[in-house]
Design an enzyme around this catalytic site. Structure first.
Site, PDB file in Angstrom:
ATOM      1  N   GLY A  55       0.552  -1.205   0.174  1.00 34.67           N
ATOM      2  CA  GLY A  55       0.000  -0.301  -0.204  1.00 34.67           C
ATOM      3  C   GLY A  55       0.977   1.801  -0.233  1.00 34.67           C
ATOM      4  O   GLY A  55       1.948   0.966  -0.688  1.00 34.67           O
TER       5      GLY A  55
ATOM      6  N   LEU B  21      -0.126   3.365  -1.996  1.00 28.39           N
ATOM      7  CA  LEU B  21       0.915   3.493  -3.284  1.00 28.39           C
ATOM      8  C   LEU B  21       1.508   4.789  -4.241  1.00 28.39           C
ATOM      9  O   LEU B  21       0.997   5.781  -3.957  1.00 28.39           O
ATOM     10  CB  LEU B  21      -0.365   3.147  -4.501  1.00 28.39           C
ATOM     11  CG  LEU B  21      -1.195   1.851  -3.500  1.00 28.39           C
ATOM     12  CD1 LEU B  21      -2.364   1.812  -4.303  1.00 28.39           C
ATOM     13  CD2 LEU B  21      -0.206   0.887  -3.748  1.00 28.39           C
ATOM     14  N   HIS B  22       2.013   4.582  -4.654  1.00 30.57           N
ATOM     15  CA  HIS B  22       2.319   6.115  -5.722  1.00 30.57           C
ATOM     16  C   HIS B  22       2.679   5.807  -7.127  1.00 30.57           C
ATOM     17  O   HIS B  22       2.716   4.209  -7.826  1.00 30.57           O
ATOM     18  CB  HIS B  22       3.770   6.611  -5.217  1.00 30.57           C
ATOM     19  CG  HIS B  22       5.487   4.958  -5.078  1.00 30.57           C
ATOM     20  ND1 HIS B  22       5.392   4.590  -6.648  1.00 30.57           N
ATOM     21  CD2 HIS B  22       5.690   5.267  -3.983  1.00 30.57           C
ATOM     22  CE1 HIS B  22       6.680   3.904  -5.237  1.00 30.57           C
ATOM     23  NE2 HIS B  22       6.616   3.993  -3.985  1.00 30.57           N
ATOM     24  N   GLU B  23       3.152   6.000  -8.002  1.00 29.81           N
ATOM     25  CA  GLU B  23       3.808   5.891  -9.335  1.00 29.81           C
ATOM     26  C   GLU B  23       4.686   4.913 -10.155  1.00 29.81           C
ATOM     27  O   GLU B  23       3.552   4.140 -10.830  1.00 29.81           O
ATOM     28  CB  GLU B  23       4.346   7.016 -10.536  1.00 29.81           C
ATOM     29  CG  GLU B  23       3.625   7.897 -11.273  1.00 29.81           C
ATOM     30  CD  GLU B  23       4.425   9.082 -11.199  1.00 29.81           C
ATOM     31  OE1 GLU B  23       5.296   8.750 -12.663  1.00 29.81           O
ATOM     32  OE2 GLU B  23       4.712   9.898 -10.870  1.00 29.81           O
TER      33      GLU B  23
ATOM     34  N   HIS C 266       3.897   2.601  -8.414  1.00 30.62           N
ATOM     35  CA  HIS C 266       2.826   0.761  -8.261  1.00 30.62           C
ATOM     36  C   HIS C 266       2.205   0.629  -9.324  1.00 30.62           C
ATOM     37  O   HIS C 266       1.375  -0.388  -9.885  1.00 30.62           O
ATOM     38  CB  HIS C 266       2.345   1.025  -6.803  1.00 30.62           C
ATOM     39  CG  HIS C 266       3.186   0.949  -5.044  1.00 30.62           C
ATOM     40  ND1 HIS C 266       3.445   1.793  -5.046  1.00 30.62           N
ATOM     41  CD2 HIS C 266       3.900  -0.275  -5.506  1.00 30.62           C
ATOM     42  CE1 HIS C 266       3.870   1.768  -3.696  1.00 30.62           C
ATOM     43  NE2 HIS C 266       4.008   0.007  -3.834  1.00 30.62           N
TER      44      HIS C 266
ATOM     45  N   GLY D 190       8.635  -4.366  -9.245  1.00 29.70           N
ATOM     46  CA  GLY D 190       9.330  -3.556  -9.022  1.00 29.70           C
ATOM     47  C   GLY D 190      11.024  -3.748  -9.133  1.00 29.70           C
ATOM     48  O   GLY D 190      10.989  -3.817  -7.938  1.00 29.70           O
TER      49      GLY D 190
ATOM     50  N   LYS E 110      13.274  -1.682  -8.505  1.00 27.96           N
ATOM     51  CA  LYS E 110      14.531  -1.194  -7.105  1.00 27.96           C
ATOM     52  C   LYS E 110      14.525  -1.993  -6.097  1.00 27.96           C
ATOM     53  O   LYS E 110      15.471  -1.487  -6.242  1.00 27.96           O
ATOM     54  CB  LYS E 110      12.747   0.173  -6.922  1.00 27.96           C
ATOM     55  CG  LYS E 110      14.252   1.172  -5.280  1.00 27.96           C
ATOM     56  CD  LYS E 110      13.312   2.073  -5.024  1.00 27.96           C
ATOM     57  CE  LYS E 110      12.309   1.668  -4.054  1.00 27.96           C
ATOM     58  NZ  LYS E 110      13.065   0.799  -2.799  1.00 27.96           N
TER      59      LYS E 110
ATOM     60  N   GLN F  57      14.962  -8.136  -3.946  1.00 35.42           N
ATOM     61  CA  GLN F  57      13.783  -8.916  -4.066  1.00 35.42           C
ATOM     62  C   GLN F  57      13.425  -9.804  -4.766  1.00 35.42           C
ATOM     63  O   GLN F  57      12.831 -10.864  -5.064  1.00 35.42           O
ATOM     64  CB  GLN F  57      12.675  -7.922  -3.582  1.00 35.42           C
ATOM     65  CG  GLN F  57      11.127  -8.526  -3.607  1.00 35.42           C
ATOM     66  CD  GLN F  57      10.420  -6.991  -2.701  1.00 35.42           C
ATOM     67  OE1 GLN F  57      10.456  -7.541  -1.241  1.00 35.42           O
ATOM     68  NE2 GLN F  57       9.861  -6.688  -3.509  1.00 35.42           N
TER      69      GLN F  57
ATOM     70  N   ARG G 137       8.989   4.870   1.119  1.00 36.04           N
ATOM     71  CA  ARG G 137       9.760   6.013   2.473  1.00 36.04           C
ATOM     72  C   ARG G 137      10.368   7.090   2.450  1.00 36.04           C
ATOM     73  O   ARG G 137      10.981   7.750   3.218  1.00 36.04           O
ATOM     74  CB  ARG G 137      10.854   4.459   2.992  1.00 36.04           C
ATOM     75  CG  ARG G 137      10.247   3.339   3.631  1.00 36.04           C
ATOM     76  CD  ARG G 137      11.212   2.046   4.377  1.00 36.04           C
ATOM     77  NE  ARG G 137      10.847   1.766   4.901  1.00 36.04           N
ATOM     78  CZ  ARG G 137      10.519   0.148   4.467  1.00 36.04           C
ATOM     79  NH1 ARG G 137      10.890  -0.641   2.986  1.00 36.04           N
ATOM     80  NH2 ARG G 137      10.241  -0.932   4.937  1.00 36.04           N
TER      81      ARG G 137
HETATM   82  O1  PAF Z   1       7.381  -5.147  -2.024  1.00 33.96           O
HETATM   83  C1  PAF Z   1       6.670  -4.890  -1.495  1.00 33.96           C
HETATM   84  O2  PAF Z   1       5.788  -3.911  -1.421  1.00 33.96           O
HETATM   85  C2  PAF Z   1       6.756  -6.062  -0.392  1.00 33.96           C
HETATM   86  O3  PAF Z   1       7.965  -6.866  -0.531  1.00 33.96           O
HETATM   87  C3  PAF Z   1       5.669  -7.715  -1.295  1.00 33.96           C
HETATM   88  C4  PAF Z   1       6.467  -7.725  -2.118  1.00 33.96           C
HETATM   89  C5  PAF Z   1       4.705  -6.639  -1.008  1.00 33.96           C
HETATM   90  C6  PAF Z   1       5.766  -8.116   0.321  1.00 33.96           C
HETATM   91  O4  PAF Z   1       4.807  -7.656   0.987  1.00 33.96           O
END
Ligand code: PAF
Length: 283
Positions: free
Chosen positions: A28, A30-32, A34, A151, A153, A157, A191
């Site tokens: 959540g 959210l920004h551009e 997402h 993303g 960034k 991950q 953040r």
């Molecule tokens: O990148 C994120 O916002 C989180 O790490 C994710 C992939 C939604 C998992 O909670």
């Protein structure tokens, strides 16, 4: 059309009679960035799933779980606004009403991508990736998407999730989407709002350093030594958690014989860790 679902039971029922769907997982606020993931999904699917869940298991005990901005009304408005551009598309937003919708009381699973969960981000956030892979696995199991968009960034991950999908033979394609930046060069992140104006200005060191390193390397392996010298000078500033050149898929430090590289960086502004990266090819 947008449909909001808050329980896993309703989600499974809703999903049952649908064909292939795409999926974007978020926490959540959210920004551009997402929205760009959702729009990428609309190119492939008429129906997208979008989760909004601040996942407690990926935060360490002293991290910002409690403080993490929860802005569901604004988030839904942003998705609605995006949908206006795509009148024939629809989105199911999964915003679990509580943590038990994802982790029932008897939940015991934990997925760990060994080694990769210990390096770089994993060194600074030891339990982080186990939390990410487990929640993403759980969301994939609930939604069964054909493609899922992340993303770049959060580059590590993306790599860790790709490895989880490969090792578990999951039938989902992981799509990495380009970093969205402010005009200043700062990579968009939820953040960033923790930063005051001076810190935001200081944070430009990230994109500037990455660009400078890319220019120094200039696509040539022979320039990597020069880049490593530059990194050694830069990281005398203790605000760098790391600034390092890695092979793209394995994130190994042994890059001498590699051609696909990524420069990964984290710069700290007090407690806020800002991530950025840049991919490059060398010959
Ligand atoms: O990148 C994120 O916002 C989180 O790490 C994710 C992939 C939604 C998992 O909670």
């Amino acid at each position: 059309m947008i449909k909001l679902i808050q329980t896993s039971e309703e989600l499974l029922k809703h999903r049952k009679n649908q064909d292939k769907v795409g999926f974007v997982a978020t926490m959540g606020n959210l920004h551009e960035g997402h929205v760009s993931l959702l729009e990428a999904g609309f190119k492939d699917f008429d129906h997208m799933y979008f989760s909004i869940f601040v996942n407690p298991t990926q935060f360490g005990p002293t991290e910002d779980f409690d403080k993490y901005p929860r802005t569901i009304e604004k988030d839904l408005a942003l998705i609605e606004a995006c949908l206006k551009k795509y009148p024939h598309k629809s989105v199911t937003v999964f915003n679990p009403k509580d943590v038990y919708e994802i982790y029932p009381k008897d939940f015991k699973l934990q997925i760990s991508i060994q080694e990769m969960n210990k390096i770089l981000e994993g060194e600074h956030r030891p339990t982080h990736f186990d939390g990410v892979t487990t929640v993403v696995y759980r969301l994939f199991a609930l939604i069964n998407p054909t493609k899922s968009y992340f993303g770049l960034k959060d580059f590590q991950q993306y790599i860790v999730i790709k490895k989880m999908v490969a090792d578990m033979l999951l039938p989902v394609e992981i799509v990495g989407m380009p970093i969205i930046r402010e005009t200043t060069g700062l990579a968009l992140s939820s953040r960033n709002q923790y930063l005051n104006p001076v810190q935001k200005e200081t944070a430009l060191i990230l994109s500037k350093t990455l660009n400078h390193l890319k220019e120094l390397i200039n696509g040539k392996k022979e320039n990597l030594a020069l880049a490593q010298d530059y990194i050694r000078t830069m990281i005398k500033d203790p605000n760098w958690d790391y600034l390092t050149i890695r092979e793209t898929n394995t994130l190994t430090e042994k890059i001498e014989n590699q051609s696909s590289l990524v420069i990964l960086a984290v710069y700290r502004q007090e407690k806020t860790r800002l991530l950025d990266n840049m991919q490059l090819e060398v010959k």
